[in-house]
Motif scaffolding. Sequence first.
Motif, PDB file in Angstrom:
ATOM      1  N   MET A 153      26.752 -38.925 -62.788  1.00  0.00           N
ATOM      2  CA  MET A 153      26.152 -37.367 -63.611  1.00  0.00           C
ATOM      3  C   MET A 153      27.098 -36.622 -64.122  1.00  0.00           C
ATOM      4  O   MET A 153      28.650 -37.504 -64.287  1.00  0.00           O
ATOM      5  N   SER A 154      26.868 -35.957 -65.206  1.00  0.00           N
ATOM      6  CA  SER A 154      27.414 -35.753 -65.957  1.00  0.00           C
ATOM      7  C   SER A 154      28.455 -34.913 -65.976  1.00  0.00           C
ATOM      8  O   SER A 154      28.332 -34.310 -64.717  1.00  0.00           O
ATOM      9  N   GLU A 155      29.267 -34.455 -67.008  1.00  0.00           N
ATOM     10  CA  GLU A 155      30.197 -33.185 -65.758  1.00  0.00           C
ATOM     11  C   GLU A 155      29.302 -31.947 -65.639  1.00  0.00           C
ATOM     12  O   GLU A 155      27.949 -31.871 -65.881  1.00  0.00           O
ATOM     13  N   ILE A 156      30.098 -31.491 -64.308  1.00  0.00           N
ATOM     14  CA  ILE A 156      28.472 -30.478 -64.067  1.00  0.00           C
ATOM     15  C   ILE A 156      28.889 -28.736 -65.423  1.00  0.00           C
ATOM     16  O   ILE A 156      30.876 -28.342 -64.839  1.00  0.00           O
ATOM     17  N   VAL A 157      28.831 -27.273 -64.903  1.00  0.00           N
ATOM     18  CA  VAL A 157      28.793 -26.088 -65.776  1.00  0.00           C
ATOM     19  C   VAL A 157      28.570 -25.502 -64.030  1.00  0.00           C
ATOM     20  O   VAL A 157      27.419 -25.815 -64.284  1.00  0.00           O
ATOM     21  N   VAL A 158      29.062 -24.287 -63.745  1.00  0.00           N
ATOM     22  CA  VAL A 158      28.775 -23.627 -62.560  1.00  0.00           C
ATOM     23  C   VAL A 158      27.652 -22.385 -63.754  1.00  0.00           C
ATOM     24  O   VAL A 158      28.646 -21.801 -64.376  1.00  0.00           O
ATOM     25  N   VAL A 159      26.693 -22.110 -63.337  1.00  0.00           N
ATOM     26  CA  VAL A 159      26.076 -20.554 -63.718  1.00  0.00           C
ATOM     27  C   VAL A 159      26.147 -19.552 -62.583  1.00  0.00           C
ATOM     28  O   VAL A 159      25.525 -19.856 -62.159  1.00  0.00           O
ATOM     29  N   TYR A 160      25.963 -18.544 -63.235  1.00  0.00           N
ATOM     30  CA  TYR A 160      25.007 -17.632 -62.659  1.00  0.00           C
ATOM     31  C   TYR A 160      24.050 -16.592 -63.226  1.00  0.00           C
ATOM     32  O   TYR A 160      24.287 -16.222 -63.397  1.00  0.00           O
ATOM     33  N   GLU A 161      23.322 -16.538 -62.322  1.00  0.00           N
ATOM     34  CA  GLU A 161      21.979 -15.962 -62.258  1.00  0.00           C
ATOM     35  C   GLU A 161      22.635 -14.240 -61.767  1.00  0.00           C
ATOM     36  O   GLU A 161      22.912 -14.292 -60.177  1.00  0.00           O
ATOM     37  N   LEU A 162      22.595 -13.356 -62.058  1.00  0.00           N
ATOM     38  CA  LEU A 162      22.943 -12.218 -61.870  1.00  0.00           C
ATOM     39  C   LEU A 162      22.035 -11.139 -61.548  1.00  0.00           C
ATOM     40  O   LEU A 162      20.391 -11.135 -62.187  1.00  0.00           O
ATOM     41  N   ASP A 163      22.842 -10.505 -60.802  1.00  0.00           N
ATOM     42  CA  ASP A 163      21.919  -9.018 -60.631  1.00  0.00           C
ATOM     43  C   ASP A 163      21.325  -8.105 -62.210  1.00  0.00           C
ATOM     44  O   ASP A 163      22.639  -8.315 -62.310  1.00  0.00           O
ATOM     45  N   GLN A 164      20.625  -7.152 -61.304  1.00  0.00           N
ATOM     46  CA  GLN A 164      20.420  -6.062 -62.418  1.00  0.00           C
ATOM     47  C   GLN A 164      21.616  -4.727 -61.619  1.00  0.00           C
ATOM     48  O   GLN A 164      22.066  -4.537 -60.760  1.00  0.00           O
ATOM     49  N   PRO A 165      22.307  -4.374 -62.850  1.00  0.00           N
ATOM     50  CA  PRO A 165      23.765  -3.026 -62.965  1.00  0.00           C
ATOM     51  C   PRO A 165      22.643  -2.571 -61.931  1.00  0.00           C
ATOM     52  O   PRO A 165      21.608  -1.853 -62.592  1.00  0.00           O
ATOM     53  N   SER A 166      23.248  -1.439 -60.844  1.00  0.00           N
ATOM     54  CA  SER A 166      23.050  -0.492 -60.010  1.00  0.00           C
ATOM     55  C   SER A 166      23.568   0.759 -60.915  1.00  0.00           C
ATOM     56  O   SER A 166      24.702   0.243 -60.974  1.00  0.00           O
ATOM     57  N   ALA A 167      22.904   1.898 -60.815  1.00  0.00           N
ATOM     58  CA  ALA A 167      23.457   3.072 -61.569  1.00  0.00           C
ATOM     59  C   ALA A 167      24.284   3.423 -60.438  1.00  0.00           C
ATOM     60  O   ALA A 167      25.040   4.624 -60.549  1.00  0.00           O
ATOM     61  N   ALA A 168      23.780   3.616 -58.814  1.00  0.00           N
ATOM     62  CA  ALA A 168      24.640   4.088 -58.029  1.00  0.00           C
ATOM     63  C   ALA A 168      26.275   3.216 -57.957  1.00  0.00           C
ATOM     64  O   ALA A 168      27.518   3.748 -57.766  1.00  0.00           O
ATOM     65  N   ARG A 169      26.737   2.180 -58.817  1.00  0.00           N
ATOM     66  CA  ARG A 169      27.404   1.319 -58.906  1.00  0.00           C
ATOM     67  C   ARG A 169      28.946   1.305 -59.869  1.00  0.00           C
ATOM     68  O   ARG A 169      29.952   0.987 -60.128  1.00  0.00           O
ATOM     69  N   THR A 170      27.409   2.241 -60.877  1.00  0.00           N
ATOM     70  CA  THR A 170      28.529   2.211 -62.191  1.00  0.00           C
ATOM     71  C   THR A 170      28.695   3.108 -61.948  1.00  0.00           C
ATOM     72  O   THR A 170      28.317   4.249 -62.250  1.00  0.00           O
TER      73      THR A 170
END
Length: 93
Positions: free
Chosen positions: A1-18
């Motif tokens: 298998m070729s080289e692997i890249v790790v990717v993130y499927e991100l959460d939507q930002p929360s108004a309470a956390r930002t």
Amino acid sequence: MSEIVVVYELDQPSAARTSPDASPDAERLPRRVHAVPTAPGRPDAAGPRTLCGKDTFAMESARWRPSEHPGARWYPAEYASVVCPDCDAVMEI
């Protein structure tokens, strides 16, 4: 298998956390961690689809490179609870 890249499927930002001063991306946490073959001719870039078949367009590449951590899992340990089970199954083959 070729080289692997790790990717993130991100959460939507929360108004309470930002805060008003924070960047909208500052609080986005990985909802799911996927493995992606590298793009043809670009060993540092993710290809168009994850091993489970999802489009990588809106995903963020991780700084974690499996090839830099011999003997470790393909994903960063702190995100083990959100690893895509389909990508993980392909990586086990």
